[in-house]
Design an enzyme around this catalytic site. Sequence first.
Site, PDB file in Angstrom:
ATOM      1  N   GLU A  75     -12.098   5.318   4.378  1.00 52.44           N
ATOM      2  CA  GLU A  75     -11.589   6.098   5.517  1.00 52.44           C
ATOM      3  C   GLU A  75     -12.690   6.295   6.554  1.00 52.44           C
ATOM      4  O   GLU A  75     -12.426   6.291   7.759  1.00 52.44           O
ATOM      5  CB  GLU A  75     -11.057   7.452   5.042  1.00 52.44           C
ATOM      6  CG  GLU A  75      -9.808   7.381   4.174  1.00 52.44           C
ATOM      7  CD  GLU A  75      -8.550   6.960   4.923  1.00 52.44           C
ATOM      8  OE1 GLU A  75      -8.601   6.804   6.158  1.00 52.44           O
ATOM      9  OE2 GLU A  75      -7.515   6.794   4.257  1.00 52.44           O
ATOM     10  N   TYR A 127       0.837  -1.202   0.000  1.00 50.56           N
ATOM     11  CA  TYR A 127       0.000   0.000   0.000  1.00 50.56           C
ATOM     12  C   TYR A 127       0.869   1.247   0.000  1.00 50.56           C
ATOM     13  O   TYR A 127       0.622   2.198  -0.771  1.00 50.56           O
ATOM     14  CB  TYR A 127      -0.912  -0.034   1.227  1.00 50.56           C
ATOM     15  CG  TYR A 127      -1.801   1.165   1.401  1.00 50.56           C
ATOM     16  CD1 TYR A 127      -2.838   1.426   0.516  1.00 50.56           C
ATOM     17  CD2 TYR A 127      -1.616   2.039   2.472  1.00 50.56           C
ATOM     18  CE1 TYR A 127      -3.670   2.526   0.680  1.00 50.56           C
ATOM     19  CE2 TYR A 127      -2.435   3.138   2.651  1.00 50.56           C
ATOM     20  CZ  TYR A 127      -3.456   3.377   1.754  1.00 50.56           C
ATOM     21  OH  TYR A 127      -4.266   4.472   1.919  1.00 50.56           O
ATOM     22  N   TRP A 134      -6.120   0.803  10.050  1.00 52.29           N
ATOM     23  CA  TRP A 134      -6.230   0.828   8.596  1.00 52.29           C
ATOM     24  C   TRP A 134      -5.934  -0.548   8.000  1.00 52.29           C
ATOM     25  O   TRP A 134      -6.505  -0.927   6.986  1.00 52.29           O
ATOM     26  CB  TRP A 134      -5.297   1.884   8.014  1.00 52.29           C
ATOM     27  CG  TRP A 134      -5.400   2.012   6.526  1.00 52.29           C
ATOM     28  CD1 TRP A 134      -4.427   1.772   5.614  1.00 52.29           C
ATOM     29  CD2 TRP A 134      -6.559   2.397   5.775  1.00 52.29           C
ATOM     30  NE1 TRP A 134      -4.903   1.989   4.339  1.00 52.29           N
ATOM     31  CE2 TRP A 134      -6.204   2.375   4.414  1.00 52.29           C
ATOM     32  CE3 TRP A 134      -7.874   2.767   6.127  1.00 52.29           C
ATOM     33  CZ2 TRP A 134      -7.102   2.692   3.393  1.00 52.29           C
ATOM     34  CZ3 TRP A 134      -8.771   3.088   5.110  1.00 52.29           C
ATOM     35  CH2 TRP A 134      -8.377   3.045   3.776  1.00 52.29           C
TER      36      TRP A 134
END
Length: 220
Positions: free
Chosen positions: A52, A30, A60
């Site tokens: 988000e 990522y 996350w």
Amino acid sequence: MPEAADGVVVGEDGVVRCWWGDSDPLYRGYHDQEWGRPVVDDRRMFEKICLEGFQSGLSWVTILRKRENFRRAFDGFDPEAVARFDEAAINRLMADAGIVRNRSKIEATVNNARRCLEVVDEFGSLAAYVWSYEPDVSSRPKVMDRATLLTLVTSPESVAMSRDLRNRGWAFVGPTTLYAMMQSNGIVNDHLAGCQVRREVERERAALRPPFSSRGSRAR
């Protein structure tokens, strides 16, 4: 290799990264391939705003592990498709163990898809709207090290965008959520000085021609 004082590390593959980008294999990909690279595609922009929002209160990496499930469940985050979701679809999503089953966040995603279509009608695209909040380069930190990055949880632009989107009826779009989205989508480059990807992102941003609308322009 231990983390340097400025927050960069050298991974086993020899790549110099921000410290957080070497903490998990999912984070590594990522960080290297996505985070901070400029996005002008509406689906990707809408997806990140939604994810988000789902991340609120969670890590996350939890969202990254469920990302393909989210894409499947929300029709690839096509705003037009998600805007058509009805109560039956919401109930189906609440039974889907592959995603975060939070009714408020699911309902907010459907609502935000409908509001997104209104933004597209006004600005030409969601990307044009978001890029109109790009900070002026003079307002950005002169040196991006770990200590600086850890203070960057909002910005005046993310606060302003949050206020405007809430006025437009969006939900789960607080300033922190939107700043994280701006970081991910390359509206800002918050890779650390010394991070190998930072230089790549800067080149991509320099070559970028962001979408404009008659209502907004890229701030420089």
